[in-house]
Design a protein around this motif. Structure first.
Motif, PDB file in Angstrom:
ATOM      1  N   LYS A  73      -5.425   5.090   1.158  1.00 22.81           N
ATOM      2  CA  LYS A  73      -6.111   4.464   0.025  1.00 22.81           C
ATOM      3  C   LYS A  73      -7.275   3.617   0.523  1.00 22.81           C
ATOM      4  CE  LYS A  73      -2.891   0.596  -0.958  1.00 22.81           C
ATOM      5  NZ  LYS A  73      -2.231  -0.133  -2.055  1.00 22.81           N
ATOM      6  N   ILE A  93      -2.761  -3.454  -4.182  1.00 23.07           N
ATOM      7  CA  ILE A  93      -1.384  -3.891  -4.428  1.00 23.07           C
ATOM      8  C   ILE A  93      -0.549  -2.638  -4.698  1.00 23.07           C
ATOM      9  CG2 ILE A  93      -1.716  -4.166  -6.936  1.00 23.07           C
ATOM     10  CD1 ILE A  93       0.050  -6.770  -6.635  1.00 23.07           C
ATOM     11  N   ALA A  94       0.749  -2.742  -4.548  1.00 23.68           N
ATOM     12  CA  ALA A  94       1.602  -1.594  -4.843  1.00 23.68           C
ATOM     13  C   ALA A  94       2.918  -2.049  -5.466  1.00 23.68           C
ATOM     14  CB  ALA A  94       1.864  -0.791  -3.570  1.00 23.68           C
ATOM     15  N   GLN A 137       5.981   3.974  -5.916  1.00 26.57           N
ATOM     16  CA  GLN A 137       5.135   2.798  -6.142  1.00 26.57           C
ATOM     17  C   GLN A 137       3.967   3.159  -7.039  1.00 26.57           C
ATOM     18  OE1 GLN A 137       3.530   1.711  -2.318  1.00 26.57           O
ATOM     19  NE2 GLN A 137       5.220   0.315  -1.861  1.00 26.57           N
ATOM     20  N   SER A 185       3.871   4.348   3.102  1.00 27.62           N
ATOM     21  CA  SER A 185       3.064   4.098   1.899  1.00 27.62           C
ATOM     22  C   SER A 185       1.728   4.789   2.153  1.00 27.62           C
ATOM     23  CB  SER A 185       2.856   2.605   1.678  1.00 27.62           C
ATOM     24  OG  SER A 185       1.720   2.150   2.399  1.00 27.62           O
ATOM     25  N   GLN A 237      -0.991   3.548   2.463  1.00 30.61           N
ATOM     26  CA  GLN A 237      -1.871   2.428   2.793  1.00 30.61           C
ATOM     27  C   GLN A 237      -3.208   2.840   3.424  1.00 30.61           C
ATOM     28  OE1 GLN A 237      -1.438  -0.691   1.846  1.00 30.61           O
ATOM     29  NE2 GLN A 237      -3.452  -1.176   2.658  1.00 30.61           N
ATOM     30  N   GLY A 276       3.775  -5.835  -3.650  1.00 31.29           N
ATOM     31  CA  GLY A 276       3.024  -6.700  -2.759  1.00 31.29           C
ATOM     32  C   GLY A 276       1.686  -6.073  -2.467  1.00 31.29           C
ATOM     33  N   ARG A 299      -7.957  -6.652   2.227  1.00 29.98           N
ATOM     34  CA  ARG A 299      -7.890  -6.048   3.566  1.00 29.98           C
ATOM     35  C   ARG A 299      -8.989  -6.599   4.479  1.00 29.98           C
ATOM     36  NH1 ARG A 299      -3.323  -4.362   1.082  1.00 29.98           N
ATOM     37  NH2 ARG A 299      -3.752  -2.802  -0.505  1.00 29.98           N
ATOM     38  N   ARG A 314      10.874   5.405   3.721  1.00 28.14           N
ATOM     39  CA  ARG A 314      11.169   4.439   4.788  1.00 28.14           C
ATOM     40  C   ARG A 314      12.604   4.626   5.248  1.00 28.14           C
ATOM     41  NH1 ARG A 314       7.818  -0.795   2.283  1.00 28.14           N
ATOM     42  NH2 ARG A 314       6.009   0.483   1.818  1.00 28.14           N
ATOM     43  N   HIS A 338       2.979  -8.960   6.076  1.00 28.58           N
ATOM     44  CA  HIS A 338       2.772  -7.838   5.139  1.00 28.58           C
ATOM     45  C   HIS A 338       2.501  -6.582   5.961  1.00 28.58           C
ATOM     46  CE1 HIS A 338       2.146  -5.911   1.375  1.00 28.58           C
ATOM     47  NE2 HIS A 338       0.843  -5.753   1.509  1.00 28.58           N
ATOM     48  N   HIS A 339       1.273  -6.326   6.307  1.00 28.30           N
ATOM     49  CA  HIS A 339       0.940  -5.292   7.276  1.00 28.30           C
ATOM     50  C   HIS A 339      -0.353  -5.705   7.964  1.00 28.30           C
ATOM     51  CE1 HIS A 339      -1.784  -3.951   4.219  1.00 28.30           C
ATOM     52  NE2 HIS A 339      -0.823  -3.507   3.428  1.00 28.30           N
ATOM     53  N   GLU A 369       4.583  -0.166   8.090  1.00 26.32           N
ATOM     54  CA  GLU A 369       4.971  -0.986   6.938  1.00 26.32           C
ATOM     55  C   GLU A 369       6.278  -1.690   7.265  1.00 26.32           C
ATOM     56  OE1 GLU A 369       3.479  -1.610   4.027  1.00 26.32           O
ATOM     57  OE2 GLU A 369       2.072   0.006   3.638  1.00 26.32           O
TER      58      GLU A 369
HETATM   59  N1  ASP Z   1       1.106  -0.630   1.259  1.00 32.16           N
HETATM   60  C1  ASP Z   1       1.669  -1.869   0.781  1.00 32.16           C
HETATM   61  C2  ASP Z   1       3.156  -1.714   0.555  1.00 32.16           C
HETATM   62  O1  ASP Z   1       3.644  -0.594   0.428  1.00 32.16           O
HETATM   63  C3  ASP Z   1       1.045  -2.345  -0.479  1.00 32.16           C
HETATM   64  C4  ASP Z   1      -0.374  -2.795  -0.336  1.00 32.16           C
HETATM   65  O2  ASP Z   1      -0.683  -3.590   0.572  1.00 32.16           O
HETATM   66  O3  ASP Z   1      -1.187  -2.390  -1.177  1.00 32.16           O
HETATM   67  O4  ASP Z   1       3.856  -2.689   0.442  1.00 32.16           O
END
Ligand code: ASP
Length: 505
Positions: free
Chosen positions: A221, A439-440, A254, A216, A218, A393, A397, A240, A346-347, A194
Protein backbone atom coordinates in the motif's frame (compact mmCIF):
# COMPACT_ATOMS: atom_id res chain seq x y z
CA UNK A 1 -28.56 4.77 -10.74
CA UNK A 2 -29.70 1.18 -10.56
CA UNK A 3 -26.46 0.24 -8.78
CA UNK A 4 -26.76 3.15 -6.36
CA UNK A 5 -30.33 2.31 -5.49
CA UNK A 6 -29.34 -1.27 -4.89
CA UNK A 7 -26.53 -0.28 -2.56
CA UNK A 8 -28.73 2.09 -0.60
CA UNK A 9 -31.26 -0.68 -0.17
CA UNK A 10 -28.58 -3.06 1.02
CA UNK A 11 -27.24 -0.50 3.44
CA UNK A 12 -30.65 -0.39 5.07
CA UNK A 13 -30.56 -4.11 5.56
CA UNK A 14 -32.68 -5.24 2.63
CA UNK A 15 -30.86 -8.15 1.11
CA UNK A 16 -33.55 -9.71 -1.00
CA UNK A 17 -33.25 -8.37 -4.52
CA UNK A 18 -36.02 -10.46 -5.91
CA UNK A 19 -36.56 -8.00 -8.73
CA UNK A 20 -32.89 -7.68 -9.70
CA UNK A 21 -31.49 -11.11 -9.09
CA UNK A 22 -33.87 -13.59 -10.70
CA UNK A 23 -37.46 -14.60 -10.84
CA UNK A 24 -37.41 -16.13 -7.41
CA UNK A 25 -39.83 -15.52 -4.61
CA UNK A 26 -38.34 -15.43 -1.13
CA UNK A 27 -40.40 -16.71 1.79
CA UNK A 28 -40.09 -13.26 3.39
CA UNK A 29 -42.13 -11.83 0.52
CA UNK A 30 -45.00 -14.29 0.74
CA UNK A 31 -47.21 -12.03 2.93
CA UNK A 32 -47.45 -9.69 -0.07
CA UNK A 33 -49.04 -12.46 -2.14
CA UNK A 34 -52.16 -13.34 -0.16
CA UNK A 35 -54.70 -15.08 -2.39
CA UNK A 36 -52.10 -15.98 -5.00
CA UNK A 37 -50.38 -19.23 -5.85
CA UNK A 38 -46.62 -19.07 -5.34
CA UNK A 39 -43.68 -21.38 -5.86
CA UNK A 40 -40.95 -21.46 -3.24
CA UNK A 41 -37.68 -23.36 -3.08
CA UNK A 42 -35.78 -24.14 0.08
CA UNK A 43 -35.40 -26.48 3.03
CA UNK A 44 -37.78 -28.31 5.31
CA UNK A 45 -36.77 -26.91 8.70
CA UNK A 46 -39.33 -28.96 10.55
CA UNK A 47 -42.31 -31.22 9.84
CA UNK A 48 -45.15 -31.65 12.30
CA UNK A 49 -47.72 -34.33 11.72
CA UNK A 50 -51.05 -33.37 13.26
CA UNK A 51 -52.94 -36.44 12.12
CA UNK A 52 -54.67 -35.19 9.03
CA UNK A 53 -52.82 -31.93 8.68
CA UNK A 54 -49.09 -31.81 8.10
CA UNK A 55 -47.30 -28.56 8.97
CA UNK A 56 -43.96 -27.67 7.46
CA UNK A 57 -41.61 -24.92 8.59
CA UNK A 58 -40.21 -24.04 5.23
CA UNK A 59 -36.92 -22.13 5.18
CA UNK A 60 -34.85 -20.20 2.69
CA UNK A 61 -32.19 -17.54 3.21
CA UNK A 62 -34.76 -14.87 3.88
CA UNK A 63 -36.55 -16.68 6.70
CA UNK A 64 -39.27 -19.21 7.45
CA UNK A 65 -42.86 -19.61 6.35
CA UNK A 66 -45.37 -22.16 7.52
CA UNK A 67 -46.81 -24.49 4.90
CA UNK A 68 -49.82 -26.64 5.59
CA UNK A 69 -50.74 -29.81 3.75
CA UNK A 70 -54.33 -31.02 4.02
CA UNK A 71 -55.37 -34.60 3.23
CA UNK A 72 -57.67 -33.53 0.36
CA UNK A 73 -54.88 -33.76 -2.15
CA UNK A 74 -53.76 -37.33 -1.47
CA UNK A 75 -50.69 -37.12 -3.69
CA UNK A 76 -49.28 -33.98 -2.04
CA UNK A 77 -50.14 -35.36 1.40
CA UNK A 78 -48.27 -38.57 0.67
CA UNK A 79 -45.26 -36.56 -0.55
CA UNK A 80 -45.32 -34.36 2.58
CA UNK A 81 -45.54 -37.44 4.75
CA UNK A 82 -42.16 -38.60 3.48
CA UNK A 83 -40.39 -35.28 4.03
CA UNK A 84 -37.72 -35.05 6.70
CA UNK A 85 -35.76 -32.17 8.18
CA UNK A 86 -33.31 -30.48 5.82
CA UNK A 87 -34.67 -32.00 2.64
CA UNK A 88 -34.62 -29.50 -0.20
CA UNK A 89 -37.96 -29.07 -1.93
CA UNK A 90 -39.91 -26.94 -4.36
CA UNK A 91 -43.23 -26.04 -2.86
CA UNK A 92 -46.23 -24.70 -4.69
CA UNK A 93 -49.15 -23.39 -2.73
CA UNK A 94 -51.73 -20.72 -2.13
CA UNK A 95 -50.87 -17.92 0.28
CA UNK A 96 -53.67 -17.62 2.84
CA UNK A 97 -54.13 -15.07 5.60
CA UNK A 98 -54.20 -16.85 8.95
CA UNK A 99 -57.19 -16.37 11.23
CA UNK A 100 -56.44 -13.68 13.83
CA UNK A 101 -55.76 -16.07 16.71
CA UNK A 102 -53.39 -18.20 14.63
CA UNK A 103 -51.10 -15.28 13.75
CA UNK A 104 -47.53 -15.95 14.92
CA UNK A 105 -45.84 -12.64 15.74
CA UNK A 106 -42.49 -14.41 16.30
CA UNK A 107 -41.86 -14.76 12.55
CA UNK A 108 -42.16 -12.07 9.89
CA UNK A 109 -44.42 -14.30 7.78
CA UNK A 110 -46.58 -15.15 10.79
CA UNK A 111 -49.70 -13.51 9.37
CA UNK A 112 -50.00 -16.04 6.53
CA UNK A 113 -49.47 -19.66 5.67
CA UNK A 114 -48.99 -21.46 2.39
CA UNK A 115 -51.55 -24.17 1.57
CA UNK A 116 -49.47 -26.65 -0.40
CA UNK A 117 -50.75 -27.73 -3.79
CA UNK A 118 -47.58 -29.45 -5.03
CA UNK A 119 -44.31 -30.66 -3.53
CA UNK A 120 -41.23 -31.71 -5.45
CA UNK A 121 -38.21 -33.14 -3.67
CA UNK A 122 -34.99 -31.65 -5.05
CA UNK A 123 -32.66 -33.48 -2.66
CA UNK A 124 -32.87 -35.55 0.48
CA UNK A 125 -30.83 -35.01 3.64
CA UNK A 126 -29.15 -37.31 6.10
CA UNK A 127 -30.06 -36.57 9.70
CA UNK A 128 -27.97 -33.52 10.68
CA UNK A 129 -25.39 -34.22 13.43
CA UNK A 130 -26.83 -31.46 15.62
CA UNK A 131 -29.93 -29.28 15.79
CA UNK A 132 -29.98 -26.33 13.41
CA UNK A 133 -32.92 -24.42 14.85
CA UNK A 134 -31.16 -23.30 18.04
CA UNK A 135 -28.51 -20.64 18.70
CA UNK A 136 -25.99 -23.49 18.90
CA UNK A 137 -23.67 -22.23 21.64
CA UNK A 138 -24.10 -25.49 23.56
CA UNK A 139 -22.88 -27.66 20.66
CA UNK A 140 -19.24 -28.76 20.75
CA UNK A 141 -17.22 -26.38 18.58
CA UNK A 142 -15.27 -29.17 16.87
CA UNK A 143 -18.54 -30.59 15.61
CA UNK A 144 -19.81 -27.19 14.52
CA UNK A 145 -16.61 -26.59 12.57
CA UNK A 146 -16.53 -30.02 10.97
CA UNK A 147 -20.05 -29.47 9.66
CA UNK A 148 -19.71 -25.73 9.22
CA UNK A 149 -21.95 -25.73 6.13
CA UNK A 150 -24.74 -27.00 8.37
CA UNK A 151 -23.83 -24.78 11.30
CA UNK A 152 -24.14 -21.78 8.98
CA UNK A 153 -27.76 -22.74 8.29
CA UNK A 154 -28.72 -21.66 11.80
CA UNK A 155 -30.43 -18.27 11.94
CA UNK A 156 -27.81 -16.71 14.21
CA UNK A 157 -24.88 -17.65 11.96
CA UNK A 158 -26.71 -16.57 8.84
CA UNK A 159 -27.41 -13.21 10.46
CA UNK A 160 -23.75 -12.82 11.38
CA UNK A 161 -22.67 -13.47 7.79
CA UNK A 162 -25.23 -11.01 6.44
CA UNK A 163 -24.14 -8.38 8.95
CA UNK A 164 -20.54 -8.86 7.89
CA UNK A 165 -21.56 -8.42 4.27
CA UNK A 166 -23.40 -5.20 5.08
CA UNK A 167 -20.44 -3.85 7.07
CA UNK A 168 -17.92 -4.41 4.26
CA UNK A 169 -20.37 -3.24 1.59
CA UNK A 170 -20.95 -0.03 3.53
CA UNK A 171 -17.20 0.52 3.92
CA UNK A 172 -16.58 -0.04 0.22
CA UNK A 173 -19.28 2.35 -0.91
CA UNK A 174 -18.47 4.99 1.68
CA UNK A 175 -14.78 5.04 0.81
CA UNK A 176 -15.38 4.88 -2.95
CA UNK A 177 -17.57 7.99 -2.65
CA UNK A 178 -14.63 9.75 -1.05
CA UNK A 179 -12.27 8.94 -3.87
CA UNK A 180 -10.67 5.80 -2.46
CA UNK A 181 -9.76 3.05 -4.91
CA UNK A 182 -9.77 -0.61 -3.95
CA UNK A 183 -6.66 -2.41 -5.18
CA UNK A 184 -5.87 -6.08 -4.68
CA UNK A 185 -2.33 -6.78 -3.55
CA UNK A 186 -0.50 -10.12 -3.82
CA UNK A 187 -0.92 -13.03 -1.45
CA UNK A 188 2.27 -14.69 -2.65
CA UNK A 189 4.87 -12.19 -1.57
CA UNK A 190 7.87 -11.55 0.62
CA UNK A 191 8.08 -11.23 4.36
CA UNK A 192 6.96 -7.86 5.80
CA UNK A 193 7.58 -7.29 9.49
CA UNK A 194 4.39 -6.95 11.52
CA UNK A 195 5.76 -8.74 14.53
CA UNK A 196 4.54 -12.28 13.84
CA UNK A 197 5.90 -15.38 12.13
CA UNK A 198 5.29 -15.70 8.40
CA UNK A 199 3.37 -18.44 6.67
CA UNK A 200 5.65 -19.57 3.88
CA UNK A 201 4.91 -21.21 0.54
CA UNK A 202 7.68 -23.14 -1.21
CA UNK A 203 8.39 -22.21 -4.80
CA UNK A 204 8.44 -25.05 -7.32
CA UNK A 205 10.12 -23.04 -10.07
CA UNK A 206 12.71 -21.35 -7.86
CA UNK A 207 14.27 -24.24 -5.97
CA UNK A 208 14.88 -23.59 -2.28
CA UNK A 209 13.03 -20.27 -2.31
CA UNK A 210 9.86 -19.38 -0.49
CA UNK A 211 7.08 -16.87 -0.73
CA UNK A 212 5.68 -15.44 2.48
CA UNK A 213 1.96 -14.80 2.85
CA UNK A 214 1.43 -11.13 3.75
CA UNK A 215 1.12 -10.30 7.44
CA UNK A 216 -0.53 -7.19 5.99
CA UNK A 217 -0.34 -5.38 2.63
CA UNK A 218 1.79 -2.72 4.38
CA UNK A 219 4.60 -2.35 1.84
CA UNK A 220 2.32 -2.73 -1.18
CA UNK A 221 0.00 0.00 0.00
CA UNK A 222 2.94 2.31 0.56
CA UNK A 223 4.24 1.45 -2.91
CA UNK A 224 0.79 2.33 -4.27
CA UNK A 225 1.32 5.79 -2.78
CA UNK A 226 4.64 6.02 -4.64
CA UNK A 227 2.63 4.94 -7.71
CA UNK A 228 0.47 8.01 -7.28
CA UNK A 229 -2.81 6.36 -6.23
CA UNK A 230 -3.23 8.79 -3.31
CA UNK A 231 -6.23 7.07 -1.70
CA UNK A 232 -6.22 3.30 -1.43
CA UNK A 233 -8.29 0.79 0.47
CA UNK A 234 -8.70 -2.96 0.43
CA UNK A 235 -10.75 -5.45 2.35
CA UNK A 236 -7.54 -7.37 2.84
CA UNK A 237 -6.72 -10.80 4.19
CA UNK A 238 -3.69 -10.92 6.48
CA UNK A 239 -1.81 -14.02 7.58
CA UNK A 240 0.11 -14.28 10.83
CA UNK A 241 1.50 -17.48 12.23
CA UNK A 242 0.85 -16.80 15.89
CA UNK A 243 -0.40 -18.98 18.67
CA UNK A 244 -4.15 -18.50 18.26
CA UNK A 245 -6.05 -17.00 21.16
CA UNK A 246 -9.77 -16.42 21.65
CA UNK A 247 -9.93 -13.42 19.38
CA UNK A 248 -7.17 -14.31 16.92
CA UNK A 249 -7.10 -16.39 13.79
CA UNK A 250 -4.19 -17.41 11.52
CA UNK A 251 -5.89 -15.41 8.78
CA UNK A 252 -8.02 -12.38 9.40
CA UNK A 253 -9.50 -9.45 7.51
CA UNK A 254 -8.63 -5.78 7.70
CA UNK A 255 -10.01 -2.65 6.16
CA UNK A 256 -6.62 -1.56 4.89
CA UNK A 257 -6.33 2.18 4.14
CA UNK A 258 -3.49 4.39 2.91
CA UNK A 259 -3.50 8.05 1.89
CA UNK A 260 -0.99 10.52 0.52
CA UNK A 261 -0.53 14.13 1.66
CA UNK A 262 -2.39 13.43 4.86
CA UNK A 263 -2.04 14.27 8.52
CA UNK A 264 -2.67 11.99 11.46
CA UNK A 265 -5.64 14.17 12.36
CA UNK A 266 -7.22 13.70 8.92
CA UNK A 267 -6.87 9.92 9.12
CA UNK A 268 -8.47 9.77 12.56
CA UNK A 269 -11.32 12.01 11.43
CA UNK A 270 -11.93 9.89 8.34
CA UNK A 271 -12.11 6.73 10.42
CA UNK A 272 -14.35 8.38 13.00
CA UNK A 273 -16.80 9.60 10.33
CA UNK A 274 -16.85 6.20 8.63
CA UNK A 275 -17.59 4.32 11.85
CA UNK A 276 -20.20 6.78 13.11
CA UNK A 277 -22.09 6.55 9.82
CA UNK A 278 -21.63 2.80 9.56
CA UNK A 279 -23.19 2.26 12.98
CA UNK A 280 -26.03 4.66 12.18
CA UNK A 281 -26.91 2.84 8.96
CA UNK A 282 -25.97 -0.80 9.54
CA UNK A 283 -26.65 -1.34 13.25
CA UNK A 284 -28.84 1.58 14.37
CA UNK A 285 -29.72 -0.31 17.57
CA UNK A 286 -26.24 0.56 18.86
CA UNK A 287 -25.34 3.84 20.47
CA UNK A 288 -21.89 5.33 20.48
CA UNK A 289 -20.69 6.34 23.94
CA UNK A 290 -18.80 9.47 22.88
CA UNK A 291 -18.49 11.47 19.66
CA UNK A 292 -15.90 12.76 18.83
CA UNK A 293 -14.16 9.55 19.84
CA UNK A 294 -11.97 10.22 22.88
CA UNK A 295 -8.25 10.48 22.17
CA UNK A 296 -5.79 9.45 24.81
CA UNK A 297 -2.05 9.40 24.61
CA UNK A 298 -0.45 6.03 25.26
CA UNK A 299 1.00 7.48 28.45
CA UNK A 300 -2.39 8.72 29.65
CA UNK A 301 -4.10 5.41 28.84
CA UNK A 302 -1.47 3.46 30.75
CA UNK A 303 -1.56 5.82 33.74
CA UNK A 304 -5.35 6.00 33.94
CA UNK A 305 -6.43 2.51 32.85
CA UNK A 306 -3.21 0.45 32.96
CA UNK A 307 -4.13 -0.58 29.43
CA UNK A 308 -3.40 0.55 25.91
CA UNK A 309 -6.90 -0.58 24.91
CA UNK A 310 -9.14 0.71 27.69
CA UNK A 311 -12.79 -0.21 27.77
CA UNK A 312 -14.49 3.19 28.02
CA UNK A 313 -18.10 1.99 28.14
CA UNK A 314 -20.14 3.73 30.80
CA UNK A 315 -22.24 0.60 31.33
CA UNK A 316 -20.37 -2.60 30.56
CA UNK A 317 -23.51 -4.71 30.78
CA UNK A 318 -25.15 -2.77 27.95
CA UNK A 319 -24.72 -4.85 24.79
CA UNK A 320 -25.57 -1.91 22.56
CA UNK A 321 -22.99 0.56 23.79
CA UNK A 322 -19.99 1.17 21.56
CA UNK A 323 -17.07 3.01 23.15
CA UNK A 324 -14.65 3.88 20.36
CA UNK A 325 -11.39 5.63 21.21
CA UNK A 326 -8.06 6.49 19.64
CA UNK A 327 -4.82 5.93 21.52
CA UNK A 328 -2.05 8.17 20.14
CA UNK A 329 1.62 9.01 20.73
CA UNK A 330 2.98 5.50 21.19
CA UNK A 331 6.68 4.98 21.84
CA UNK A 332 8.51 4.19 18.59
CA UNK A 333 10.59 1.33 20.00
CA UNK A 334 10.33 -1.12 22.87
CA UNK A 335 13.21 -3.04 24.41
CA UNK A 336 12.87 -6.83 24.01
CA UNK A 337 14.47 -8.14 27.15
CA UNK A 338 14.74 -11.78 26.03
CA UNK A 339 16.22 -10.95 22.63
CA UNK A 340 18.23 -8.00 23.95
CA UNK A 341 17.25 -5.72 21.11
CA UNK A 342 14.95 -2.86 20.19
CA UNK A 343 11.74 -3.68 18.34
CA UNK A 344 9.27 -1.34 16.62
CA UNK A 345 6.10 -0.94 18.68
CA UNK A 346 4.00 -0.69 15.49
CA UNK A 347 6.23 -1.42 12.51
CA UNK A 348 9.49 0.08 11.26
CA UNK A 349 7.78 2.14 8.53
CA UNK A 350 6.31 4.47 11.16
CA UNK A 351 7.46 8.08 11.41
CA UNK A 352 9.18 9.35 14.52
CA UNK A 353 7.67 12.58 15.85
CA UNK A 354 10.37 15.10 15.12
CA UNK A 355 8.56 17.77 17.16
CA UNK A 356 9.72 15.85 20.21
CA UNK A 357 13.29 16.38 19.02
CA UNK A 358 13.99 19.68 20.65
CA UNK A 359 16.93 20.78 18.51
CA UNK A 360 15.34 21.52 15.13
CA UNK A 361 18.44 21.24 13.04
CA UNK A 362 19.76 19.05 10.24
CA UNK A 363 18.50 15.62 9.18
CA UNK A 364 21.91 14.21 10.11
CA UNK A 365 21.44 15.36 13.69
CA UNK A 366 17.92 13.92 13.80
CA UNK A 367 19.25 10.58 12.52
CA UNK A 368 21.94 10.66 15.20
CA UNK A 369 19.27 11.37 17.81
CA UNK A 370 17.20 8.37 16.59
CA UNK A 371 20.21 6.09 16.86
CA UNK A 372 21.31 7.42 20.24
CA UNK A 373 17.96 7.63 22.06
CA UNK A 374 15.59 4.95 20.74
CA UNK A 375 13.85 4.67 24.10
CA UNK A 376 12.83 8.34 24.06
CA UNK A 377 11.23 8.43 20.64
CA UNK A 378 7.51 8.95 20.22
CA UNK A 379 5.93 7.69 16.98
CA UNK A 380 3.17 9.13 14.83
CA UNK A 381 1.25 5.98 15.58
CA UNK A 382 -2.36 5.50 16.66
CA UNK A 383 -4.48 2.58 17.73
CA UNK A 384 -8.21 2.31 17.30
CA UNK A 385 -10.02 0.80 20.27
CA UNK A 386 -13.57 -0.45 20.79
CA UNK A 387 -15.01 -1.71 24.08
CA UNK A 388 -11.60 -2.82 25.32
CA UNK A 389 -10.52 -4.45 22.03
CA UNK A 390 -7.78 -3.11 19.82
CA UNK A 391 -9.66 -2.96 16.52
CA UNK A 392 -6.98 -1.32 14.41
CA UNK A 393 -3.78 0.59 14.19
CA UNK A 394 -1.87 2.78 11.84
CA UNK A 395 0.72 5.45 11.47
CA UNK A 396 2.15 8.25 9.41
CA UNK A 397 5.04 6.68 7.50
CA UNK A 398 8.64 7.70 7.36
CA UNK A 399 9.26 8.52 3.71
CA UNK A 400 12.87 9.64 3.94
CA UNK A 401 15.09 6.69 2.91
CA UNK A 402 17.90 7.93 5.17
CA UNK A 403 15.75 8.08 8.31
CA UNK A 404 14.21 4.71 7.46
CA UNK A 405 17.68 3.21 7.24
CA UNK A 406 18.47 4.61 10.68
CA UNK A 407 15.31 2.98 12.08
CA UNK A 408 16.31 -0.36 10.58
CA UNK A 409 19.73 0.04 12.12
CA UNK A 410 18.22 0.60 15.55
CA UNK A 411 16.30 -2.62 15.00
CA UNK A 412 19.63 -4.38 14.61
CA UNK A 413 19.79 -4.88 10.83
CA UNK A 414 23.13 -4.53 9.13
CA UNK A 415 23.41 -2.36 6.00
CA UNK A 416 23.49 -5.50 3.82
CA UNK A 417 20.38 -6.91 5.48
CA UNK A 418 18.55 -3.61 5.10
CA UNK A 419 19.24 -3.59 1.39
CA UNK A 420 18.38 -7.26 0.93
CA UNK A 421 15.09 -6.96 2.83
CA UNK A 422 13.90 -3.45 2.13
CA UNK A 423 16.02 -2.27 -0.82
CA UNK A 424 12.94 -2.16 -3.08
CA UNK A 425 11.15 0.22 -0.72
CA UNK A 426 14.17 2.45 -0.18
CA UNK A 427 14.71 2.58 -3.93
CA UNK A 428 11.04 3.38 -4.55
CA UNK A 429 11.30 6.22 -2.07
CA UNK A 430 14.08 7.72 -4.18
CA UNK A 431 11.62 8.38 -7.04
CA UNK A 432 9.43 11.14 -5.61
CA UNK A 433 7.53 9.67 -2.73
CA UNK A 434 4.54 11.59 -1.36
CA UNK A 435 4.28 11.92 2.41
CA UNK A 436 1.72 9.31 3.40
CA UNK A 437 0.06 7.41 6.19
CA UNK A 438 -2.70 4.95 6.86
CA UNK A 439 -4.56 2.67 9.17
CA UNK A 440 -5.98 -0.84 9.13
CA UNK A 441 -9.04 -1.49 11.28
CA UNK A 442 -9.89 -5.17 11.68
CA UNK A 443 -13.20 -6.40 10.32
CA UNK A 444 -13.56 -9.57 12.38
CA UNK A 445 -13.53 -7.95 15.80
CA UNK A 446 -15.76 -5.08 14.72
CA UNK A 447 -18.38 -7.47 13.35
CA UNK A 448 -18.02 -9.61 16.47
CA UNK A 449 -18.86 -6.65 18.71
CA UNK A 450 -21.67 -5.43 16.43
CA UNK A 451 -23.16 -8.93 16.34
CA UNK A 452 -22.96 -9.21 20.12
CA UNK A 453 -20.73 -12.27 19.82
CA UNK A 454 -17.85 -13.12 22.12
CA UNK A 455 -15.57 -14.83 19.65
CA UNK A 456 -14.47 -13.86 16.14
CA UNK A 457 -15.02 -17.47 15.06
CA UNK A 458 -18.75 -16.70 15.22
CA UNK A 459 -18.44 -14.06 12.50
CA UNK A 460 -16.03 -15.86 10.15
CA UNK A 461 -17.62 -18.25 7.66
CA UNK A 462 -14.91 -20.89 7.84
CA UNK A 463 -12.68 -20.24 10.85
CA UNK A 464 -9.87 -22.36 12.19
CA UNK A 465 -9.53 -24.00 15.58
CA UNK A 466 -7.32 -22.68 18.34
CA UNK A 467 -4.45 -24.76 16.97
CA UNK A 468 -4.92 -23.58 13.41
CA UNK A 469 -6.83 -26.48 11.88
CA UNK A 470 -9.72 -26.42 9.45
CA UNK A 471 -11.71 -29.42 10.66
CA UNK A 472 -14.06 -29.42 7.71
CA UNK A 473 -11.43 -29.48 4.96
CA UNK A 474 -8.98 -31.30 7.20
CA UNK A 475 -6.21 -28.74 6.69
CA UNK A 476 -3.31 -28.56 7.12
CA UNK A 477 -2.69 -31.97 5.60
CA UNK A 478 0.24 -33.97 4.32
CA UNK A 479 1.17 -33.71 0.67
CA UNK A 480 2.39 -36.57 -1.48
CA UNK A 481 6.03 -37.53 -1.81
CA UNK A 482 5.80 -36.40 -5.46
CA UNK A 483 4.63 -32.95 -4.45
CA UNK A 484 7.38 -32.70 -1.86
CA UNK A 485 9.92 -33.68 -4.45
CA UNK A 486 8.64 -31.11 -6.95
CA UNK A 487 8.88 -28.46 -4.28
CA UNK A 488 12.45 -29.48 -3.42
CA UNK A 489 11.38 -30.29 0.14
CA UNK A 490 12.10 -33.04 2.56
CA UNK A 491 9.96 -33.47 5.68
CA UNK A 492 11.55 -34.49 8.93
CA UNK A 493 9.94 -36.46 11.74
CA UNK A 494 6.33 -37.66 11.66
CA UNK A 495 5.45 -35.93 8.40
CA UNK A 496 8.18 -37.88 6.62
CA UNK A 497 6.55 -41.20 7.44
CA UNK A 498 3.20 -40.18 6.06
CA UNK A 499 4.88 -38.86 2.90
CA UNK A 500 6.48 -42.25 2.33
CA UNK A 501 3.23 -44.05 3.07
CA UNK A 502 1.45 -42.01 0.41
CA UNK A 503 4.08 -42.81 -2.16
CA UNK A 504 3.89 -46.56 -1.57
CA UNK A 505 0.12 -46.57 -2.14
N1 ASP B 1 -0.11 -2.71 8.50
C1 ASP B 1 -0.57 -2.26 9.79
C2 ASP B 1 -1.19 -3.41 10.55
O1 ASP B 1 -1.56 -4.41 9.95
C3 ASP B 1 -1.57 -1.16 9.70
C4 ASP B 1 -1.01 0.14 9.20
O2 ASP B 1 0.03 0.60 9.71
O3 ASP B 1 -1.65 0.74 8.33
O4 ASP B 1 -1.37 -3.32 11.74
Amino acid sequence: MQQGARHRKAARGVLWYNDVLMARLWTSETPKHVGKTVELVGWVANRRDHGKLIFLDFRDRSGVVQAVVSPENAEVHAAADKLRSEWVIALEGEVRARPEKMVNPAISTGSIEVAATAIRVLSESSTPPFPLDTVGYDIGEDNRMKYRYLDLRRERMKRNLLLRHEVTLFMRNWLAKRGFVEVETPILTKSTPEGARDYVVPSRLQAGKFYALPQSPQQYKQLLMVAGLERYFQIARCFRDEDTRGDRQPEFTQLDIEMSFVTQEEILQLVEELYVELVKVVTPQHHIAQIPFPRLSYEEAMAKYQSEKPDLRTDKTDKNELAFAFIVDFPMFEWKETEERWDAVHHPFTKVQSSKFKVQSSQEEFIEYIKQSPGELIAQQYDFVLNGFEIGGGSIREHSPKILEAVFEVLGHTREEIHAKFGHLLEAFSYGVPPHGGIAPGIDRLVMVLAGEENIREVIAFPKTGDGRDLMMNAPAEISAEQLHELHLEVLGEGRKSGELKKSK
